[in-house]
Design an enzyme around this catalytic site. Structure first.
Site, short mmCIF file in Angstrom:
data_model
loop_
_atom_site.label_atom_id
_atom_site.label_comp_id
_atom_site.label_asym_id
_atom_site.label_seq_id
_atom_site.Cartn_x
_atom_site.Cartn_y
_atom_site.Cartn_z
N GLU A 78 27.29 11.58 61.77
CA GLU A 78 26.87 12.16 60.49
C GLU A 78 26.42 13.63 60.60
O GLU A 78 25.34 13.98 60.13
CB GLU A 78 25.76 11.31 59.87
CG GLU A 78 26.20 9.88 59.64
CD GLU A 78 25.07 8.96 59.13
OE1 GLU A 78 23.98 9.46 58.86
OE2 GLU A 78 25.32 7.75 59.01
N ASP A 94 30.94 -2.29 54.71
CA ASP A 94 30.33 -3.24 53.77
C ASP A 94 30.67 -2.78 52.36
O ASP A 94 30.87 -1.60 52.11
CB ASP A 94 28.82 -3.46 53.98
CG ASP A 94 27.99 -2.21 53.98
OD1 ASP A 94 28.47 -1.13 53.59
OD2 ASP A 94 26.80 -2.30 54.35
N HIS A 113 31.00 2.45 53.86
CA HIS A 113 29.98 1.78 53.05
C HIS A 113 30.39 1.99 51.58
O HIS A 113 30.30 3.11 51.06
CB HIS A 113 28.61 2.41 53.27
CG HIS A 113 28.08 2.19 54.65
ND1 HIS A 113 27.70 0.94 55.11
CD2 HIS A 113 27.84 3.05 55.67
CE1 HIS A 113 27.27 1.05 56.35
NE2 HIS A 113 27.34 2.31 56.73
O1 G3I Z 1 11.81 -3.02 62.85
C1 G3I Z 1 10.92 -2.38 61.94
C2 G3I Z 1 9.84 -3.32 61.50
O2 G3I Z 1 9.07 -3.67 62.62
C3 G3I Z 1 9.00 -2.64 60.43
O3 G3I Z 1 8.07 -3.54 59.94
C4 G3I Z 1 9.87 -2.17 59.28
C5 G3I Z 1 9.09 -1.42 58.22
O4 G3I Z 1 9.86 -0.42 57.61
O5 G3I Z 1 10.85 -1.31 59.79
C6 G3I Z 1 11.70 -1.93 60.73
O6 G3I Z 1 12.65 -1.00 61.13
C7 G3I Z 1 13.67 -0.72 60.22
C8 G3I Z 1 14.99 -0.96 60.91
O7 G3I Z 1 16.06 -0.61 60.05
C9 G3I Z 1 15.17 -2.41 61.32
O8 G3I Z 1 15.22 -3.22 60.19
C10 G3I Z 1 13.58 0.72 59.78
O9 G3I Z 1 12.40 0.92 59.02
C11 G3I Z 1 14.79 1.10 58.95
O10 G3I Z 1 14.78 2.49 58.70
C12 G3I Z 1 16.06 0.76 59.72
O11 G3I Z 1 17.14 1.01 58.87
C13 G3I Z 1 18.37 1.18 59.54
C14 G3I Z 1 18.99 2.50 59.11
O12 G3I Z 1 20.26 2.63 59.71
C15 G3I Z 1 18.13 3.68 59.53
O13 G3I Z 1 18.72 4.87 59.19
C16 G3I Z 1 19.27 0.03 59.15
O14 G3I Z 1 18.77 -1.18 59.71
C17 G3I Z 1 20.68 0.29 59.69
O15 G3I Z 1 21.55 -0.66 59.13
C18 G3I Z 1 21.15 1.67 59.26
O16 G3I Z 1 22.42 1.89 59.81
C19 G3I Z 1 23.04 3.12 59.48
C20 G3I Z 1 23.88 3.54 60.66
O17 G3I Z 1 23.09 3.57 61.82
C21 G3I Z 1 24.54 4.88 60.40
N1 G3I Z 1 25.27 4.86 59.19
C22 G3I Z 1 24.55 4.40 58.00
C23 G3I Z 1 23.96 3.04 58.25
C24 G3I Z 1 23.32 2.48 57.01
O18 G3I Z 1 22.21 3.23 56.63
#
Ligand code: G3I
Length: 451
Positions: A163, A273, A242
């Site tokens: 990105e 997705d 996406h």
């Molecule tokens: O694990 C913690 C948890 O302990 C905490 O309580 C909670 C509170 O916010 O956060 C949890 O972590 C989160 C993590 O996902 C696991 O669920 C983060 O906040 C959250 O920001 C994170 O989001 C991820 C996101 O990337 C971050 O940018 C998504 O799971 C993940 O699917 C997403 O993936 C991205 C790709 O890497 C790049 N392309 C876009 C795609 C979708 O956004």
């Protein structure tokens, strides 16, 4: 899989009652010659592609999550566990535990692994953004080198840079610590460092909103063309894909994949997705799969999660399995587009099996069932058997098989772990524990299907 850890007290109580309550009842001995259903992974393999999913280490203890993963997919991408904030939260201290869990799970079952991601502006620890240019350059190169060497030889493709371009019509690079302090050259430098760290891994540039021909994808295209012309090591471009109603599958999706492939790189659909439901969602999924299959260098598809309930945008129900792991119309559409079949397609002549149920132990709150699967008069290469429970009974653990469940959670389809072949007349058995939750009813065992 998913064995319950019994406490010492309950284990002692169980052993006292087990023998007294042991009963053996043959409830079912059925056979058909219907062919076992294809899976996403096997159908994609038939087309020379992998079919992968994003996986989160947190859910690897959940039986239906793992069984769906193991049954359907041939590649995994750790959803968050390889990102900079997960593996190098403090400078120079690398923690690989959660990602290793996923990598080991995948490689142990013959799945491939996509590495995601090395250089990205998001999920970046604050210490990185605080560095000056020369420090940042060495931190970036060290991060790439350490992380790639840790999994050297185990990752089929790495998202080296993720990105790096802006949305909209500017075609410009996105502002990030890397861009702002190191300039345009950081991408090239990251790829060169990556090639040196693990020469066997395919090196990808990965982005979103680049799925159709537009200003952003044009900018990426120009970069890739430039890299190829100057010998900067790049092997693949990832199209995240996406989609939702505001950002549907572009009509020039296939053409866009093809023009990148024509530059001499593989293309991969990396985070697919599609928000929606029913037929319209299924049609969109089918279009994506058909586009990939139409492009020789489109080497695989990864969906961004297994079940809607754990999607990063769960409310949009964008995945192939619903919150109960039931296959959605989108699943069937993908399988069909891949040339697979979910209905068995007529069976294999002579292939047949029987399934015989035995209640092997019973306690006040649960019982164990064993099903013996026996091949008929011809050898079989695989089998499946359904076990239907009376609600509110629930299966708490299984052994010697790979289960999947329907949407109600009452019907378990058991398939072999790994090689399911049986010689003519030979047998194998699988087992499960049912929590009674007030009902002692015996399960109903469906037909054994073989191929
Ligand atoms: O694990 C913690 C948890 O302990 C905490 O309580 C909670 C509170 O916010 O956060 C949890 O972590 C989160 C993590 O996902 C696991 O669920 C983060 O906040 C959250 O920001 C994170 O989001 C991820 C996101 O990337 C971050 O940018 C998504 O799971 C993940 O699917 C997403 O993936 C991205 C790709 O890497 C790049 N392309 C876009 C795609 C979708 O956004």
């Amino acid at each position: 899989m998913g064995m319950i850890k019994w406490g010492r007290r309950s284990r002692a109580a169980l052993s006292l009652t087990t023998t007294a309550l042991l009963t053996t009842t043959a409830l079912a001995a059925l056979s058909t010659g219907a062919e076992a259903a294809d899976t996403l992974g096997s159908a994609a393999a038939g087309k020379g592609r992998y079919f992968g999913t994003a996986v989160a280490a947190n859910y690897l203890g959940e039986a239906p999550y793992v069984s769906t993963l193991n049954t359907e997919f041939t590649s995994v991408t750790p959803e968050n566990e390889m990102k900079w904030d997960a593996v190098e939260r403090s400078r120079g201290t690398f923690t690989y535990g959660s990602a290793d869990q996923i990598v080991n799970h995948a490689l142990g079952r013959g799945m491939q692994v996509r590495g995601h991601t090395l250089v990205w502006h998001s999920q970046l620890p604050s210490w990185v953004s605080g560095l000056g240019a020369s420090d940042l350059r060495s931190a970036m190169n060290n991060h790439i080198t350490q992380v790639m060497q840790h999994w050297k030889g185990k990752i089929h493709s790495w998202d080296v840079v993720n990105e790096a371009f802006q949305d909209g019509n500017s075609g410009a690079r996105r502002s990030s610590p890397f861009q702002d302090k190191l300039g345009n050259g950081f991408i090239e430098e990251a790829f060169r460092t990556a090639r040196a760290a693990d020469p066997a891994a395919k090196l990808c540039y990965n982005d979103y909103n680049t799925d159709g021909v537009n200003a952003k994808s044009n900018a990426v295209y120009n970069m890739v063309r430039d890299f190829k012309s100057r010998g900067v090591p790049i092997d693949c471009v990832g199209f995240q894909s996406h989609f939702n109603s505001a950002s549907p599958v572009p009509s020039d999706y296939q053409a866009n994949l093809q023009r990148f492939a024509d530059l001499g790189v593989d293309v991969q659909i990396t985070e697919l997705d599609i928000e929606g439901s029913g037929t319209s969602q299924a049609t969109s999924y089918s279009n994506v799969v058909r586009a990939c299959l139409a492009v020789t260098r489109c080497t695989g598809i990864t969906v961004w999660g297994i079940t809607d309930k754990y999607s990063w945008r769960a409310s949009g129900t964008p995945l192939l399995f619903d919150s109960n792991y039931a296959k959605k119309p989108a699943y069937t559409a993908v399988l069909t587009a891949l040339g697979g079949s979910s209905d068995g397609g007529g069976g294999t002549p002579g292939a047949a099996c029987t399934a015989t149920y035995t209640k092997s132990a019973e306690w006040s709150d649960r019982y164990n069932g064993t099903v013996t699967v026996r091949a008929g008069s011809a050898a079989i290469s695989t089998w499946s058997v359904t076990v239907t429970l009376t609600p509110p009974q629930k299966v708490s653990t299984t052994w010697n098989g790979t289960p999947s469940w329907d949407s109600s959670g009452n019907v378990m389809t058991m398939r072999p772990n790994g090689n399911g072949s049986l010689a003519a007349g030979a047998s194998t058995s699988f087992g499960f524990t049912v929590m009674k939750n007030g009902s002692s009813a015996a399960p109903s065992i469906g037909a054994c299907t073989a191929s």
